[in-house]
Design a protein around this motif. Structure first.
Motif, mmCIF file in Angstrom:
data_model
loop_
_atom_site.group_PDB
_atom_site.id
_atom_site.type_symbol
_atom_site.label_atom_id
_atom_site.label_comp_id
_atom_site.label_asym_id
_atom_site.label_seq_id
_atom_site.Cartn_x
_atom_site.Cartn_y
_atom_site.Cartn_z
ATOM 1 N N ARG A 42 0.818 -1.209 0.000
ATOM 2 C CA ARG A 42 0.000 0.000 0.000
ATOM 3 C C ARG A 42 0.855 1.264 0.000
ATOM 4 O O ARG A 42 0.571 2.213 -0.705
ATOM 5 N N HIS A 43 1.913 1.284 0.796
ATOM 6 C CA HIS A 43 2.701 2.499 0.966
ATOM 7 C C HIS A 43 3.782 2.693 -0.101
ATOM 8 O O HIS A 43 4.423 3.738 -0.150
ATOM 9 N N GLN A 44 3.986 1.719 -0.965
ATOM 10 C CA GLN A 44 4.963 1.868 -2.050
ATOM 11 C C GLN A 44 4.589 3.040 -2.963
ATOM 12 O O GLN A 44 5.454 3.647 -3.581
ATOM 13 N N ALA A 45 3.331 3.388 -3.010
ATOM 14 C CA ALA A 45 2.864 4.502 -3.837
ATOM 15 C C ALA A 45 3.446 5.845 -3.393
ATOM 16 O O ALA A 45 3.393 6.820 -4.145
ATOM 17 N N LEU A 46 4.004 5.905 -2.187
ATOM 18 C CA LEU A 46 4.585 7.156 -1.698
ATOM 19 C C LEU A 46 5.938 7.467 -2.327
ATOM 20 O O LEU A 46 6.351 8.626 -2.384
ATOM 21 N N ARG A 63 7.966 7.618 10.635
ATOM 22 C CA ARG A 63 9.175 8.395 10.870
ATOM 23 C C ARG A 63 9.808 8.718 9.532
ATOM 24 O O ARG A 63 9.658 7.992 8.550
ATOM 25 N N GLU A 64 10.486 9.850 9.516
ATOM 26 C CA GLU A 64 11.160 10.324 8.323
ATOM 27 C C GLU A 64 12.657 10.259 8.572
ATOM 28 O O GLU A 64 13.142 10.725 9.594
ATOM 29 N N VAL A 65 13.379 9.683 7.639
ATOM 30 C CA VAL A 65 14.823 9.544 7.762
ATOM 31 C C VAL A 65 15.466 10.258 6.575
ATOM 32 O O VAL A 65 15.310 9.828 5.445
ATOM 33 N N GLY A 66 16.129 11.357 6.864
ATOM 34 C CA GLY A 66 16.805 12.126 5.824
ATOM 35 C C GLY A 66 18.254 11.701 5.690
ATOM 36 O O GLY A 66 18.748 10.863 6.460
ATOM 37 N N PRO A 67 18.980 12.291 4.743
ATOM 38 C CA PRO A 67 20.369 11.891 4.496
ATOM 39 C C PRO A 67 21.310 12.183 5.664
ATOM 40 O O PRO A 67 22.294 11.492 5.844
ATOM 41 N N ASN A 76 9.518 -1.549 15.104
ATOM 42 C CA ASN A 76 8.070 -1.558 15.255
ATOM 43 C C ASN A 76 7.487 -1.893 13.873
ATOM 44 O O ASN A 76 7.462 -1.035 12.994
ATOM 45 N N PRO A 77 7.037 -3.117 13.655
ATOM 46 C CA PRO A 77 6.576 -3.523 12.322
ATOM 47 C C PRO A 77 5.367 -2.732 11.812
ATOM 48 O O PRO A 77 5.124 -2.703 10.609
ATOM 49 N N ALA A 78 4.636 -2.078 12.698
ATOM 50 C CA ALA A 78 3.475 -1.300 12.274
ATOM 51 C C ALA A 78 3.858 0.116 11.830
ATOM 52 O O ALA A 78 3.047 0.818 11.240
ATOM 53 N N ARG A 79 5.094 0.531 12.094
ATOM 54 C CA ARG A 79 5.530 1.895 11.789
ATOM 55 C C ARG A 79 6.056 2.008 10.353
ATOM 56 O O ARG A 79 6.803 1.169 9.873
ATOM 57 N N LEU A 80 5.662 3.074 9.689
ATOM 58 C CA LEU A 80 6.133 3.368 8.345
ATOM 59 C C LEU A 80 7.388 4.235 8.446
ATOM 60 O O LEU A 80 7.378 5.279 9.084
ATOM 61 N N THR A 81 8.472 3.782 7.835
ATOM 62 C CA THR A 81 9.700 4.563 7.769
ATOM 63 C C THR A 81 9.857 5.050 6.339
ATOM 64 O O THR A 81 9.833 4.250 5.401
ATOM 65 N N MET A 82 9.993 6.370 6.192
ATOM 66 C CA MET A 82 10.155 6.962 4.865
ATOM 67 C C MET A 82 11.563 7.535 4.761
ATOM 68 O O MET A 82 11.976 8.328 5.613
ATOM 69 N N PHE A 83 12.289 7.141 3.745
ATOM 70 C CA PHE A 83 13.639 7.637 3.506
ATOM 71 C C PHE A 83 13.548 8.800 2.531
ATOM 72 O O PHE A 83 12.966 8.673 1.447
ATOM 73 N N LEU A 84 14.111 9.944 2.921
ATOM 74 C CA LEU A 84 13.997 11.169 2.143
ATOM 75 C C LEU A 84 15.346 11.626 1.621
ATOM 76 O O LEU A 84 16.371 11.418 2.280
ATOM 77 N N ASP A 85 15.330 12.278 0.465
ATOM 78 C CA ASP A 85 16.560 12.904 0.000
ATOM 79 C C ASP A 85 16.654 14.312 0.598
ATOM 80 O O ASP A 85 15.796 14.718 1.396
ATOM 81 N N ALA A 86 17.658 15.060 0.224
ATOM 82 C CA ALA A 86 17.893 16.376 0.809
ATOM 83 C C ALA A 86 16.769 17.380 0.518
ATOM 84 O O ALA A 86 16.594 18.342 1.274
ATOM 85 N N LYS A 87 15.996 17.158 -0.525
ATOM 86 C CA LYS A 87 14.914 18.086 -0.871
ATOM 87 C C LYS A 87 13.551 17.607 -0.401
ATOM 88 O O LYS A 87 12.525 18.208 -0.724
ATOM 89 N N TRP A 89 12.111 14.520 -1.051
ATOM 90 C CA TRP A 89 11.482 13.519 -1.907
ATOM 91 C C TRP A 89 11.657 12.142 -1.276
ATOM 92 O O TRP A 89 12.720 11.805 -0.805
ATOM 93 N N ILE A 90 10.607 11.361 -1.275
ATOM 94 C CA ILE A 90 10.640 10.019 -0.690
ATOM 95 C C ILE A 90 11.343 9.087 -1.675
ATOM 96 O O ILE A 90 10.876 8.878 -2.791
ATOM 97 N N THR A 91 12.456 8.535 -1.234
ATOM 98 C CA THR A 91 13.246 7.646 -2.088
ATOM 99 C C THR A 91 13.017 6.177 -1.777
ATOM 100 O O THR A 91 13.367 5.313 -2.575
ATOM 101 N N GLY A 92 12.439 5.880 -0.631
ATOM 102 C CA GLY A 92 12.165 4.500 -0.257
ATOM 103 C C GLY A 92 11.312 4.450 0.992
ATOM 104 O O GLY A 92 11.206 5.419 1.747
ATOM 105 N N ILE A 93 10.685 3.311 1.195
ATOM 106 C CA ILE A 93 9.878 3.099 2.401
ATOM 107 C C ILE A 93 10.247 1.735 2.992
ATOM 108 O O ILE A 93 10.747 0.859 2.290
#
Length: 96
Positions: A42-46, A63-67, A76-87, A89-93
């Motif tokens: 479901r969250h791959q669309a991000l 949670r958001e994880v920047g560079p 926590n398997p229920a938590r969504l982790t979003m990897f962001l670039d410097a600007k 943009w979501i580069t991975g989840i």
């Protein structure tokens, strides 16, 4: 003698009817991706979207994880982790 409806009551009823129609027309969830738990499918669309344009449900742990940010190691398997670039943009989840 017949009672006539008060104008304020009539306006309120018309406004409530219009609001119900407007909200019913939306039909879709107001969230970019809904769900209370992380789901890779479901969250791959991000991926590829900017974090500023994403609206997630308030009950979804995230949670958001920047560079330049440090990521905690608590899992926590229920938590969504979003990897962001410097600007922003979501580069991975990931879930966890």
């Amino acid at each position: 003698m017949t009672a006539t409806p008060r104008p304020t009551l009539r306006v309120t009823l018309i406004g409530a009817s219009l609001l119900t129609i407007a909200l019913g027309a939306c039909g879709a969830s107001p969230y970019t991706v809904d769900g209370a738990q992380c789901s890779p499918e479901r969250h791959q669309a991000l991926v590829g979207r900017n974090i500023g344009e994403v609206l997630l449900p308030p009950n979804l742990r995230k949670r958001e994880v920047g560079p330049e940010r440090v990521m905690t190691r608590d899992f926590n398997p229920a938590r969504l982790t979003m990897f962001l670039d410097a600007k922003g943009w979501i580069t991975g989840i990931a879930c966890g």
